[in-house]
Scaffold this motif. Structure first.
Motif, short mmCIF file in Angstrom:
data_model
loop_
_atom_site.label_atom_id
_atom_site.label_comp_id
_atom_site.label_asym_id
_atom_site.label_seq_id
_atom_site.Cartn_x
_atom_site.Cartn_y
_atom_site.Cartn_z
N PHE A 46 -0.53 -5.14 -3.51
CA PHE A 46 -1.17 -4.19 -2.99
C PHE A 46 -2.59 -3.97 -3.24
O PHE A 46 -3.09 -4.85 -3.67
N SER A 55 -9.43 -2.44 5.04
CA SER A 55 -8.40 -3.45 5.46
C SER A 55 -8.64 -4.86 6.32
O SER A 55 -8.02 -5.41 6.02
N HIS A 170 -5.33 6.07 -2.33
CA HIS A 170 -6.05 4.51 -1.77
C HIS A 170 -5.13 3.81 -1.73
O HIS A 170 -5.37 3.02 -1.02
N GLN A 172 -2.46 0.79 -1.04
CA GLN A 172 -1.56 0.43 -0.09
C GLN A 172 -0.94 -0.83 -0.14
O GLN A 172 -1.12 -1.57 -0.72
N SER A 173 0.28 -0.76 0.57
CA SER A 173 1.43 -2.28 -0.11
C SER A 173 0.92 -3.21 1.13
O SER A 173 -0.09 -3.46 1.50
N THR A 176 2.50 -4.47 4.76
CA THR A 176 2.16 -4.20 6.28
C THR A 176 1.81 -4.96 6.53
O THR A 176 2.48 -5.20 7.62
#
Length: 184
Positions: A46, A55, A170, A172-173, A176
């Motif tokens: 993550f 990102s 916040h 996030q894996s 994706t």
């Protein structure tokens, strides 16, 4: 931050990337000092993504790791030789397995694992309770986990079990990003 958090919690640190953003919720490490090999299994990769720039940084880091994976048997930043990096999907998470070797047991000192230089008979690792360290092979002596230098050890670290909610929202894996990369 102690080097072990960089090495075992952050996947890209093993190939020399500083300030790695991709972390793992659970890490299982096996070190065989007889064969001088290591096996690091990282579960649930993550990242903390708060801004668009975060990102983009995760995407860049993942691309660097995947490019490194294509070049077998590479020296990492700290003298460990990474033989393979394998990714696998596990439900809605991405896991990684890093295998490799080293030539000198003192190299492990760069990871936070210290060899008793006088007797060369045991390794030790400082105990940080937040890491949630456990192992059937090590014994807690004072503030250090200790194990024999002539036998394999397996230990588990779960440093993000009690992540503050300000960061948890916040989280996030990386799956994706990985799936998107596979579709290219």
């Amino acid at each position: 931050m102690d080097p072990i958090t960089i090495l075992f919690f952050a996947i890209a640190s093993m190939i020399g990337v500083e300030d790695s953003r991709i972390l793992s919720r659970k890490v299982t490490v096996t070190i065989n000092p007889v064969d001088k090999t290591f096996d690091v299994r990282q579960e649930d990769l993550f990242s903390i993504v708060m801004l668009n720039e975060d990102s983009l940084a995760v995407v860049d880091e993942l691309h660097g790791i995947l490019a490194f994976d294509n070049r077998v048997k590479n020296n990492g930043a700290i003298g460990l030789v990474v033989d393979h990096i394998l990714f696998s999907k596990n439900d809605q998470q991405l896991d990684a397995r890093i295998t490799g070797h080293y030539t000198d047991p003192k190299t492990l000192g760069e990871t936070g694992i210290n060899l008793d230089t006088l007797s060369m008979s045991e390794f030790s690792l400082i105990n940080f309770t937040d890491w949630n360290f456990r192992s059937p092979d090590a014994v807690l002596q004072g503030n250090y986990w200790v194990w024999p230098a002539d036998k394999p050890i397996t230990f588990v670290l779960e440093p993000f079990e009690n992540m503050p909610t300000t960061f948890l929202k916040h989280r996030q894996s990386v799956l994706t990003y990985y799936d998107h990369w596979l579709k290219k």
